[in-house]
Scaffold this motif. Sequence first.
Motif, PDB file in Angstrom:
ATOM      1  N   VAL A 183     -11.466  -0.909   7.284  1.00 14.79           N
ATOM      2  CA  VAL A 183     -10.575  -2.042   6.887  1.00 14.79           C
ATOM      3  C   VAL A 183      -9.620  -1.381   5.847  1.00 14.79           C
ATOM      4  O   VAL A 183      -8.573  -1.995   6.178  1.00 14.79           O
ATOM      5  CB  VAL A 183     -11.356  -3.211   6.271  1.00 14.79           C
ATOM      6  N   GLY A 184      -9.943  -0.694   4.807  1.00 15.47           N
ATOM      7  CA  GLY A 184      -9.200  -0.037   3.976  1.00 15.47           C
ATOM      8  C   GLY A 184      -7.837   0.540   4.683  1.00 15.47           C
ATOM      9  O   GLY A 184      -6.791   0.760   4.119  1.00 15.47           O
ATOM     10  N   THR A 185      -8.209   1.335   5.552  1.00 14.49           N
ATOM     11  CA  THR A 185      -7.239   2.088   6.432  1.00 14.49           C
ATOM     12  C   THR A 185      -6.145   1.213   6.963  1.00 14.49           C
ATOM     13  O   THR A 185      -4.886   1.295   6.785  1.00 14.49           O
ATOM     14  CB  THR A 185      -8.014   2.766   7.397  1.00 14.49           C
ATOM     15  N   ALA A 186      -6.630   0.072   7.533  1.00 13.81           N
ATOM     16  CA  ALA A 186      -5.837  -0.808   8.059  1.00 13.81           C
ATOM     17  C   ALA A 186      -4.905  -1.595   7.227  1.00 13.81           C
ATOM     18  O   ALA A 186      -3.593  -1.469   7.150  1.00 13.81           O
ATOM     19  CB  ALA A 186      -6.527  -1.881   8.791  1.00 13.81           C
ATOM     20  N   VAL A 187      -5.361  -1.951   5.815  1.00 17.62           N
ATOM     21  CA  VAL A 187      -4.595  -2.693   4.929  1.00 17.62           C
ATOM     22  C   VAL A 187      -3.813  -1.513   4.218  1.00 17.62           C
ATOM     23  O   VAL A 187      -2.254  -1.906   4.094  1.00 17.62           O
ATOM     24  CB  VAL A 187      -5.469  -3.123   3.633  1.00 17.62           C
ATOM     25  N   LEU A 188      -4.211  -0.346   3.986  1.00 19.05           N
ATOM     26  CA  LEU A 188      -3.240   0.691   3.495  1.00 19.05           C
ATOM     27  C   LEU A 188      -2.101   0.954   4.309  1.00 19.05           C
ATOM     28  O   LEU A 188      -1.200   1.089   3.970  1.00 19.05           O
ATOM     29  CB  LEU A 188      -3.904   1.902   3.235  1.00 19.05           C
ATOM     30  N   ALA A 189      -2.355   1.109   5.417  1.00 16.03           N
ATOM     31  CA  ALA A 189      -1.377   1.243   6.725  1.00 16.03           C
ATOM     32  C   ALA A 189      -0.314   0.085   6.663  1.00 16.03           C
ATOM     33  O   ALA A 189       0.907   0.292   6.925  1.00 16.03           O
ATOM     34  CB  ALA A 189      -1.834   1.624   8.090  1.00 16.03           C
ATOM     35  N   ALA A 190      -0.816  -0.911   6.682  1.00 14.90           N
ATOM     36  CA  ALA A 190       0.169  -2.157   6.826  1.00 14.90           C
ATOM     37  C   ALA A 190       0.862  -2.338   5.475  1.00 14.90           C
ATOM     38  O   ALA A 190       2.211  -2.647   5.750  1.00 14.90           O
ATOM     39  CB  ALA A 190      -0.762  -3.484   6.857  1.00 14.90           C
ATOM     40  N   ILE A 191       0.506  -1.970   4.365  1.00 14.75           N
ATOM     41  CA  ILE A 191       1.115  -1.989   3.254  1.00 14.75           C
ATOM     42  C   ILE A 191       2.230  -1.023   3.018  1.00 14.75           C
ATOM     43  O   ILE A 191       3.536  -1.300   2.795  1.00 14.75           O
ATOM     44  CB  ILE A 191       0.238  -2.031   1.962  1.00 14.75           C
ATOM     45  N   VAL A 192       1.813   0.194   3.367  1.00 15.44           N
ATOM     46  CA  VAL A 192       2.921   1.103   3.462  1.00 15.44           C
ATOM     47  C   VAL A 192       3.885   1.103   4.657  1.00 15.44           C
ATOM     48  O   VAL A 192       5.207   1.593   4.395  1.00 15.44           O
ATOM     49  CB  VAL A 192       2.273   2.857   3.661  1.00 15.44           C
ATOM     50  N   SER A 193       3.580   0.388   5.578  1.00 16.80           N
ATOM     51  CA  SER A 193       4.521   0.039   6.408  1.00 16.80           C
ATOM     52  C   SER A 193       5.584  -0.536   6.136  1.00 16.80           C
ATOM     53  O   SER A 193       6.737  -0.901   6.978  1.00 16.80           O
ATOM     54  CB  SER A 193       4.113  -0.515   7.682  1.00 16.80           C
ATOM     55  N   LEU A 194       5.654  -0.988   5.220  1.00 17.14           N
ATOM     56  CA  LEU A 194       6.715  -2.080   4.624  1.00 17.14           C
ATOM     57  C   LEU A 194       8.139  -1.318   4.350  1.00 17.14           C
ATOM     58  O   LEU A 194       9.163  -1.837   4.213  1.00 17.14           O
ATOM     59  CB  LEU A 194       6.446  -2.704   3.277  1.00 17.14           C
ATOM     60  N   ASP A 195       7.675  -0.011   4.408  1.00 12.85           N
ATOM     61  CA  ASP A 195       9.100   0.977   4.135  1.00 12.85           C
ATOM     62  C   ASP A 195       9.869   0.994   5.690  1.00 12.85           C
ATOM     63  O   ASP A 195      11.042   1.572   5.454  1.00 12.85           O
ATOM     64  CB  ASP A 195       8.738   2.140   3.369  1.00 12.85           C
ATOM     65  N   GLY A 196       9.028   0.639   6.356  1.00 13.39           N
ATOM     66  CA  GLY A 196       9.964   0.636   7.723  1.00 13.39           C
ATOM     67  C   GLY A 196       9.874   1.832   8.400  1.00 13.39           C
ATOM     68  O   GLY A 196      10.540   2.234   9.478  1.00 13.39           O
ATOM     69  N   ASP A 197       9.252   2.813   8.040  1.00 14.55           N
ATOM     70  CA  ASP A 197       8.999   4.414   8.452  1.00 14.55           C
ATOM     71  C   ASP A 197       7.709   4.619   8.909  1.00 14.55           C
ATOM     72  O   ASP A 197       6.893   4.881   7.947  1.00 14.55           O
ATOM     73  CB  ASP A 197       9.693   5.287   7.571  1.00 14.55           C
ATOM     74  N   GLY A 198       7.417   4.870  10.207  1.00 10.20           N
ATOM     75  CA  GLY A 198       6.328   5.353  10.553  1.00 10.20           C
ATOM     76  C   GLY A 198       5.802   6.376  10.052  1.00 10.20           C
ATOM     77  O   GLY A 198       4.540   6.897   9.819  1.00 10.20           O
ATOM     78  N   SER A 199       6.546   7.497  10.064  1.00 13.59           N
ATOM     79  CA  SER A 199       6.234   8.897   9.593  1.00 13.59           C
ATOM     80  C   SER A 199       5.648   8.782   8.266  1.00 13.59           C
ATOM     81  O   SER A 199       4.646   9.420   7.739  1.00 13.59           O
ATOM     82  CB  SER A 199       7.391   9.946   9.657  1.00 13.59           C
ATOM     83  N   THR A 200       6.174   7.959   7.292  1.00 12.53           N
ATOM     84  CA  THR A 200       5.878   8.054   5.799  1.00 12.53           C
ATOM     85  C   THR A 200       4.528   7.291   5.724  1.00 12.53           C
ATOM     86  O   THR A 200       3.788   7.754   4.953  1.00 12.53           O
ATOM     87  CB  THR A 200       7.147   7.233   5.281  1.00 12.53           C
ATOM     88  N   THR A 201       4.521   6.080   6.665  1.00  7.99           N
ATOM     89  CA  THR A 201       3.216   5.358   6.800  1.00  7.99           C
ATOM     90  C   THR A 201       2.057   6.347   6.863  1.00  7.99           C
ATOM     91  O   THR A 201       0.992   6.173   6.283  1.00  7.99           O
ATOM     92  CB  THR A 201       3.189   4.383   7.671  1.00  7.99           C
TER      93      THR A 201
END
Length: 474
Positions: A99-117
């Motif tokens: 669940v933490g993986t999903a939350v972290l990926a969703a939050i970091v995805s706010l920058d709009g770049d998949g590679s960074t996420t």
Amino acid sequence: MLTILGFVMIATFLVLIMTKKMSPIAALVLIPALFCVAVGQGAQLGDYVIEGVGNLAPTAAMLMFAIVYFGVMIDVGLFDPVVRGILRFCKADPMRIVVGTAVLAAIVSLDGDGSTTFMITVSAMYPLYKRLKMSLVVMTGVAATANGVMNTLPWGGPTARAATALKLDASEIFVPMIPALATGLLAVFVLAYVLGRRERKRLGMLTLDEALVRDAEPETVTVGAGGGGGADRLRKSPAGGGAASATGADEDRDEDGDDEEFQGLDPNRPTLRPKLYWFNAGLTAALLTAMIMELMPIPVLFLLGAALALTVNFPHMPDQRARIAAHADNVLNVSGMVFAAAVFTGVLTGTGMVEHMADWVVGAVPDAMGPHMAVVTGLLSLPLTYFMSNDGFYFGVLPVLAEAGAAHGVSPLEIARASLAGQALHMSSPLVPAVYVLVGMAKVEFGDHTRFTVKWAVLTSLVVLAAGILFGIM
């Protein structure tokens, strides 16, 4: 004929990599080359490849320098507090970790770049999955699917492409889609919970306050307290099982190379730069802000950022060379995969296969489905955005679907919104460079990731589509 050969080429590629008969790089190069010859255009192969490489070269450059930049940030300890925070939440419980993986990926995805996420998510979570012997494809699958849903943000790409292709306002497309996308993200969290429960059942539940390192010998585990000098004991809970442990200091790792893999969480590693923490945090925030505001092309931003990060954090040349060498493996793997993918996309586009495949799919839609073209578009977005680039789908296919919908009274806005449904699946497409960052850093075979992720990503995309219909958005 081109339509059939296009589908056969894609199917051949997927079968070969999923059955591990060929490596992704070899399959991405050799399969399209053979099919290019088969369609009688072998003489143009060089032109198609060069065009494909030219189109993806900026992406490859961005990934190369982004990997170096974020690698340096990991080395110097920028993300250590994030990791410790996640670990405090997860408490070595596999369910919480997923669940933490999903939350972290969703939050970091706010920058709009998949590679960074993917770089940040894998850097934070990989050591924990590895030490607790959790399934790494669970990590890659959950991260990719969460990022796919979040990729629909107006600055993420697909929404902007849909708006440009149909001459609409991006906010008019995105804002009404928020309830459906939120439902899709909730579905990802539910999926993470279910997969986490499955991992917990398989491995058992461990108890500890902070787990930064888990060794491989059988009795106890020494866990460095992040930032402090103490250590906690990692032990099985009465209900759990399967978690091996070890004694010894952090330096006494097993001899399979794990010590280098887990340096990202070693609180005593020599590359830490605690005095430069706020400089590095400010530099990263400025870099991401500039990227979102499109002040410069992303490859240029990461090139400048990597050069500045190396110079300030490691002013001595031997240290700089050591940091570049430490991340050379990831750089080579990812950039090599991107350039190999350029062969695949170059041939697919240059030979006209993509165009013929799209025309066939659109032409196969019965006239009776005309009033339901928004739903048809949503369903078609799943396979088409998986087998095509977003550019190919949104600029080549979407206008045709919108025109067909308009003939039956379906507004372009509904078509545009429906076209976003397939993005959860798109992020695991072999034509998306960022997915190679994900599987490369997680040390997961692309075929394994595909086999595991596609079914869950399809389910998530269908949830988004169903929610859009239920909320009357399309």
